[in-house]
Each structure stands twice: as C-alpha cells, then as structure tokens.
Design a protein around this motif. Structure first.
Motif, short mmCIF file in Angstrom:
data_model
loop_
_atom_site.label_atom_id
_atom_site.label_comp_id
_atom_site.label_asym_id
_atom_site.label_seq_id
_atom_site.Cartn_x
_atom_site.Cartn_y
_atom_site.Cartn_z
N GLY A 161 -18.28 -42.51 4.42
CA GLY A 161 -19.54 -42.17 3.32
C GLY A 161 -18.70 -41.83 2.22
N PHE A 162 -19.40 -41.29 1.18
CA PHE A 162 -18.86 -40.74 -0.02
C PHE A 162 -19.67 -39.63 -0.48
N ALA A 163 -18.93 -39.03 -1.46
CA ALA A 163 -19.65 -38.02 -2.38
C ALA A 163 -19.83 -38.26 -3.82
N ASN A 164 -21.03 -37.98 -4.41
CA ASN A 164 -21.59 -38.50 -5.59
C ASN A 164 -20.67 -37.52 -6.51
N ILE A 165 -21.00 -37.67 -7.92
CA ILE A 165 -20.39 -37.22 -9.17
C ILE A 165 -20.65 -35.55 -9.18
#
Length: 210
Positions: A161-165
């Motif tokens: 997945g990923f992490a937003n700003i």
C-alpha cells in the motif's frame, strides 16, 4: 538677549525636561505593570511571540521477514510562506514560480491571501529547497516533514500500500497497520523576533509529541 528672556528660556527648558521625564516614568510604570502584574497582557504577549507548528508524525518502518526495508520515512523539505511578511508578492511569486514550475499569477494570489502561515510546496526536492534558501526572501521559509518512500519501487506495491501526504495509510499493510505505524504528531516550538520573523528550533531536543 536680556536677563528676562534668558530666565524665560531656562524656564521653558526646565518644563520640557520635566514633562519628558514624567512621560518616560509613566511609560516605565505601564510597561512594568503589563509585564509583571497584568496576566492577560503577559499571556497576549506570549501568544504573539510564541507559536507551535504541528507536523505530521513519522511513520514506522515496514520490513519483510528477512529484515529488508519495504517502506520507511525520511525528512523532506517543505516550503512555507507567511504572507503578511512578504514585502514584494510579485517578485516572490515570480521567483518561486520558476523554482516549482507553477503558474505565477495563481501563486501571487496565494501570497496575497490573508493568514500567517501556509505551505506552498510540500516535499520539495533538495535542489529546490536550496534555490529557495538562496533567494533569502522575507516571509518564505523551509521546514522538514516526514516523507514516505519505498526502496523497491513497485515491488509488492499492492501488498504494502502507501501513505498519503498527511501520513495516513492507504491500502495494504500501510492501511491495515495504520494505527501502529502512524506514531505521534510532532510539535515544533517557534518564536518571533522583534521584526516578526519566525525562528524555528531545529534541535532534536525541542521536538515534542502529541
């Protein structure tokens, strides 16, 4: 000049001196009262000179079973402005637009908006940050924020997945373990000097969490 005129001049000088001394004495008393006895004024003065900048938390590192890093956070420079301190919005917008490849008109309008603090570029590159420093523009500064990076690029991206700003996990492990990985927000104390310029304390001991 006859003696009567001399006495009149001396009298005027003495009166003027007495008035000035009295005025300074009253100002001194007023200043002492505000700084030592008037708690409301003291609190207002502290509020004007002291601020706290809250930055996103630094997320924990994601490792695979062999200890290889799949996701980690690094410090990245973000550029902010204090519109009320910008002396020449046209010049500042022109210079910043060249660095960030932004529309100059839209950037100038943003620099003219009311407010004391706002980001104009999150996660700028080191080269862009250095160019901003070289401008030495009043009201334009840099603060470091955590930025999520993935050393193996797209490898297992759907799983990780990923992490937003804003440092919140989106999809995959980043979302599933978000509450554990997220950490705590960082609070950076700031002070203002006599000209109203923000002085960020970058020493690690000045950082707090909330």
């Amino acid at each position: 000049m006859n003696p009567a005129d001399v006495r009149t001049s001396l009298r005027r000088v003495a009166i003027t001196r007495a008035v000035l001394v009295l005025a300074f004495a009253l100002l001194g008393v007023r200043a002492a009262k505000l700084s030592m006895f008037d708690q409301k004024a003291v609190a207002q003065g502290d509020a004007q000179s002291h601020r706290v900048l809250t930055l996103p938390p630094e997320r924990g590192t994601v490792l695979d079973r062999s200890g290889a890093t799949l996701a980690l956070s690094i410090d990245a420079p973000s550029v902010y402005v204090e519109p009320h301190r910008i002396e020449d919005p046209v010049r500042a917008a022109r210079a910043l637009a060249r660095i960030f490849d932004r529309d100059r008109g839209a950037l100038e309008a943003r620099l003219r908006e009311r407010g004391s603090f706002r980001f104009i570029q999150r996660w700028a590159s080191p080269e862009q940050a250095e160019r901003v420093r070289e401008l030495e523009l009043a009201g334009v500064g840099i603060v470091h924020e955590p930025r999520r990076i993935y050393p193996h690029k797209t490898l297992a991206a759907s799983l990780i997945g990923f992490a937003n700003i804003d440092g919140r996990g989106v999809r995959g492990i980043e979302q599933q373990e978000d509450s554990w990985l997220r950490g705590t927000k960082r609070r950076l104390p700031m002070e203002r000097d006599g000209s109203g310029k923000r002085m960020l304390q970058s020493d690690a001991r000045s950082w707090g969490t909330s």
